[in-house]
Motif scaffolding. Structure first.
Motif, PDB file in Angstrom:
ATOM      1  N   MET A   1       0.843  -1.195   0.000  1.00 21.70           N
ATOM      2  CA  MET A   1       0.000   0.000   0.000  1.00 21.70           C
ATOM      3  C   MET A   1       0.883   1.251   0.000  1.00 21.70           C
ATOM      4  O   MET A   1       1.877   1.318   0.711  1.00 21.70           O
ATOM      5  N   ALA A   2       0.532   2.202  -0.809  1.00 27.45           N
ATOM      6  CA  ALA A   2       1.312   3.427  -0.901  1.00 27.45           C
ATOM      7  C   ALA A   2       1.177   4.251   0.380  1.00 27.45           C
ATOM      8  O   ALA A   2       0.117   4.283   1.000  1.00 27.45           O
ATOM      9  N   ASP A   3       2.259   4.904   0.761  1.00 27.80           N
ATOM     10  CA  ASP A   3       2.234   5.760   1.945  1.00 27.80           C
ATOM     11  C   ASP A   3       1.518   7.073   1.669  1.00 27.80           C
ATOM     12  O   ASP A   3       0.904   7.645   2.553  1.00 27.80           O
ATOM     13  N   ASN A   4       1.630   7.566   0.448  1.00 25.53           N
ATOM     14  CA  ASN A   4       1.080   8.875   0.114  1.00 25.53           C
ATOM     15  C   ASN A   4      -0.317   8.747  -0.484  1.00 25.53           C
ATOM     16  O   ASN A   4      -0.643   7.749  -1.102  1.00 25.53           O
ATOM     17  N   ARG A   5      -1.118   9.785  -0.288  1.00 23.47           N
ATOM     18  CA  ARG A   5      -2.471   9.811  -0.831  1.00 23.47           C
ATOM     19  C   ARG A   5      -2.735  11.164  -1.470  1.00 23.47           C
ATOM     20  O   ARG A   5      -2.128  12.162  -1.098  1.00 23.47           O
ATOM     21  N   VAL A   6      -3.693  11.190  -2.380  1.00 28.57           N
ATOM     22  CA  VAL A   6      -4.119  12.447  -2.964  1.00 28.57           C
ATOM     23  C   VAL A   6      -5.228  13.028  -2.090  1.00 28.57           C
ATOM     24  O   VAL A   6      -6.232  12.379  -1.823  1.00 28.57           O
ATOM     25  N   VAL A   7      -5.016  14.246  -1.619  1.00 31.40           N
ATOM     26  CA  VAL A   7      -5.991  14.961  -0.799  1.00 31.40           C
ATOM     27  C   VAL A   7      -6.198  16.333  -1.421  1.00 31.40           C
ATOM     28  O   VAL A   7      -5.249  17.101  -1.579  1.00 31.40           O
ATOM     29  N   GLN A   8      -7.439  16.606  -1.798  1.00 27.29           N
ATOM     30  CA  GLN A   8      -7.789  17.881  -2.426  1.00 27.29           C
ATOM     31  C   GLN A   8      -6.866  18.185  -3.608  1.00 27.29           C
ATOM     32  O   GLN A   8      -6.409  19.300  -3.789  1.00 27.29           O
ATOM     33  N   GLY A   9      -6.567  17.155  -4.395  1.00 28.21           N
ATOM     34  CA  GLY A   9      -5.788  17.319  -5.617  1.00 28.21           C
ATOM     35  C   GLY A   9      -4.284  17.356  -5.438  1.00 28.21           C
ATOM     36  O   GLY A   9      -3.556  17.490  -6.410  1.00 28.21           O
ATOM     37  N   ARG A  10      -3.805  17.205  -4.193  1.00 28.86           N
ATOM     38  CA  ARG A  10      -2.362  17.227  -3.938  1.00 28.86           C
ATOM     39  C   ARG A  10      -1.929  15.911  -3.306  1.00 28.86           C
ATOM     40  O   ARG A  10      -2.629  15.371  -2.445  1.00 28.86           O
ATOM     41  N   MET A  11      -0.760  15.418  -3.685  1.00 23.63           N
ATOM     42  CA  MET A  11      -0.209  14.223  -3.060  1.00 23.63           C
ATOM     43  C   MET A  11       0.357  14.615  -1.701  1.00 23.63           C
ATOM     44  O   MET A  11       1.125  15.570  -1.599  1.00 23.63           O
ATOM     45  N   VAL A  12      -0.058  13.905  -0.646  1.00 28.00           N
ATOM     46  CA  VAL A  12       0.429  14.228   0.695  1.00 28.00           C
ATOM     47  C   VAL A  12       1.027  12.990   1.357  1.00 28.00           C
ATOM     48  O   VAL A  12       0.595  11.870   1.128  1.00 28.00           O
TER      49      VAL A  12
END
Length: 74
Positions: A1-12
């Motif tokens: 599973m990836a550590d980063n996620r897209v939140v409000q159009g930005r990778m965080v």
């Protein structure tokens, strides 16, 4: 599973997500997790991150992936 996620159009990163919920920098953050919750504002997916805003405190933060909604459980 990836550590980063897209939140409000930005990778965080987990730490950045925790900082979005907390409103200031945090010491450490755990991997981002999916929740079975929908955002009360827009109905989109809510993700969670466990983090330490200070040495003595552990908080679970919840953040909508699409809008500004967030909350924290200390």
């Amino acid at each position: 599973m990836a550590d980063n996620r897209v939140v409000q159009g930005r990778m965080v990163t987990p730490k950045k997500l925790a900082e979005l919920v907390e409103g200031e920098s945090v010491m450490d953050a755990e991997p981002i997790e999916d929740t079975d919750r929908d955002c009360p504002d827009c109905g989109s997916d809510v993700i969670s991150v466990g983090y330490m805003p200070s040495v003595t405190e552990f908080v679970t933060g919840y953040k909508c992936q699409d809008c500004d909604w967030s909350e924290r459980d200390a």
